[in-house]
Scaffold this active site. Structure first.
Site, PDB file in Angstrom:
ATOM      1  N   GLY A 200       0.891  -1.118  -0.101  1.00 47.67           N
ATOM      2  CA  GLY A 200       0.079  -0.060   0.077  1.00 47.67           C
ATOM      3  C   GLY A 200       0.886   1.268   0.090  1.00 47.67           C
ATOM      4  N   VAL A 204       3.721  -2.320   3.621  1.00 48.75           N
ATOM      5  CA  VAL A 204       3.931  -3.570   3.242  1.00 48.75           C
ATOM      6  C   VAL A 204       3.540  -4.630   3.774  1.00 48.75           C
ATOM      7  CG1 VAL A 204       5.460  -4.739   1.582  1.00 48.75           C
ATOM      8  CG2 VAL A 204       5.587  -2.354   1.672  1.00 48.75           C
ATOM      9  N   ASP A 343     -11.005   4.458   9.357  1.00 51.64           N
ATOM     10  CA  ASP A 343     -10.887   4.185   7.887  1.00 51.64           C
ATOM     11  C   ASP A 343     -11.580   2.799   7.461  1.00 51.64           C
ATOM     12  OD1 ASP A 343      -9.798   4.422   5.348  1.00 51.64           O
ATOM     13  OD2 ASP A 343      -7.932   3.432   5.661  1.00 51.64           O
TER      14      ASP A 343
END
Ligand code: ADP
Ligand code: MN
Length: 454
Positions: A200, A204, A343
């Site tokens: 990302g 990682v 998120d």
């Protein structure tokens, strides 16, 4: 395609000399390298009126392309070092001048100066000093030794560079991180690191098989996920506001350097996961935290990570089940863990063992965070939209969900007013902090779990 050279055409079929073979390979490598350099040069320059040259980086230099050995002999010194490519018109006879002023190409002073000047042809990163300014004269012997050294340095750096590229292929793990990972394997904590699950912007994630624990009370899961927080900071900059405004980190933030801030993200994820674990929310179990590397249990099986909610097609029954589970988890997260995911979406929920698992909580904040309620509202919007689109008729809209999760009772029916009220609440809370030095009691606050490992 490789250009034909003297060594790789059909005539030379002798394979008995390893040195020769190595040299052939090196030459082939050098030629390919130069060809690539030329292509890059061309690509960069395009039609531009101003162009740059990679000449100095070429492996095959004009003066050694036709001699197999890397030595200077009298032929080399013929060339004016400042015009390496274009041979000057040194007379064939090998000397200039007349009578007693005759200077041969073997003249020590001229040759020495030329040798010094020729150091300019070494790779740019090779520091040669200001020999020319000092009228330094290098003997052929010294020059040859230097040249040899310069070349081997250049090759070494090319190899290092290659390795670096290799590691980008291994998903951008810098040497320090790799060392950390190796240490975990060496210590037997991890059996093997099998490969990368995800890369990302900020992290990682690797899969690994768990090893043996040093202490009996701590069991290492058979399969682990290793989340490596990226130490390149660019992407983290815009996250500052989360952590800066998080009072838990208030005292520390100002004193920290970027590397430490990255570690703080990892630490934050660990704390948040631990809170969730304690509340019984399905999420990865923390195994160990080392600097910016967080090892946790793997959600999935046989190296195959559980799919994200956005990637699975669930039956309408499972979809409904997932929805109620998430509603429940969001409430637990808020009330028991004192956290807002911040998120939350179908990208950070995995479907495994017939239920939803929450992951990726490094950015999660406490509800009293200056933007905590806005973040919660965003989470609610993502969840509502996903399940409404997914055909769950029972799914609350984002405003209802927000109230259900937070236990607040914000009434406006339209989104704009609703959001305005959320912000007003946040503001009120902040003002209270300013005046009383602590958060309003409508938010409970439990302490952080102890730091696991540092
Ligand atoms: P990012 O900040 O890069 O989104 P995540 O924590 O979401 O980091 O991890 C990225 C991806 O790695 C996830 O979408 C998931 O597919 C995988 N992943 C992360 N943690 C685990 C885990 N514990 N088990 C299985 N897969 C995981
Ligand atoms: Mn994620």
């Amino acid at each position: 395609s490789v250009a034909e050279g003297p060594f790789i055409t059909g005539e030379n079929t002798d394979t008995s000399s390893d040195l020769m073979l190595a040299q052939m390979l090196q030459m082939e490598f050098d030629r390919e390298y130069d060809a690539q350099l030329r292509r890059e040069e061309k690509k960069i320059n395009g039609d531009s009126k101003v162009s740059i040259s990679f000449e100095n980086y070429r492996k095959v230099h004009p003066y050694d392309s036709d001699s197999s050995e890397d030595e200077v002999d009298w032929q080399d010194t013929r060339h004016d070092p400042y015009r390496a490519d274009k041979p000057t018109t040194t007379p064939r006879k090998g000397f200039i001048g007349k009578g007693k002023d005759i200077t041969t190409k073997h003249d020590e002073v001229v040759c020495g100066r030329k040798n010094t000047a020729r150091m300019e042809n070494f790779a740019p990163e090779f520091q040669v000093g200001d020999g020319i300014g000092m009228d330094l004269k290098l003997s052929n012997q010294v020059f040859n030794a230097l040249k040899q050294h310069a070349y081997s340095e250049e090759r070494r750096s090319a190899r290092l560079h290659e390795k670096k590229e290799h590691s980008t292929a291994e998903k951008a793990v810098d040497p320090k991180t790799r060392l950390l990972l190796y240490k975990m394997v060496n210590a037997g904590m991890l059996e093997t690191i099998t490969g990368c699950i995800s890369t990302g912007k900020e992290s990682v994630v690797f899969h690994a098989y768990g090893g043996k624990s040093a202490t009996e009370d701590k069991v290492i899961p058979p399969e682990c996920a290793i989340k490596v927080f990226k130490t390149t900071l660019n992407e983290f900059k815009n996250r500052d506001k989360y952590i800066k405004d998080d009072y838990r980190f208030k005292d520390r933030f100002s004193k920290l350097n970027p590397r430490k801030i990255i570690r703080m993200w990892a630490e934050k994820e660990m704390h948040n996961l631990t809170r969730m674990q304690n509340a019984g929310i399905p999420c990865p179990r923390v195994v160990i935290l080392k600097k910016h590397v967080l090892v946790m249990s793997f959600i999935g099986q046989d190296q195959v990570p559980a799919p994200k909610l956005k990637d699975v097609t669930l039956s309408s029954e499972d979809m409904k089940k997932a929805y109620y589970q998430i509603l429940n988890m969001m409430q637990q997260l808020y009330k028991e863990c004192n956290l807002v995911h911040a998120d939350l979406s179908e990208y950070n929920m995995l479907w495994h063992d017939g239920k939803v698992w929450l992951i990726d909580v490094s950015q999660s904040v406490e509800p009293t965070h200056p933007h905590g309620l806005e973040l919660l509202f965003r989470d609610c919007r993502n969840v509502s939209q996903f399940f409404q689109k997914g055909g769950v008729a029972e799914a609350l809209n984002e405003r209802e969900l927000f109230n259900a999760v937070s236990g607040l009772n914000i009434t406006p029916e339209n989104e704009v007013d609703f959001q305005a009220e959320i912000e007003a609440l946040e503001k009120m809370n902040e003002d209270h902090v300013q005046n009383h030095g602590k958060k309003l009691s409508m938010f409970s606050s439990d302490g952080d779990p102890p730091i696991y490992d540092e």
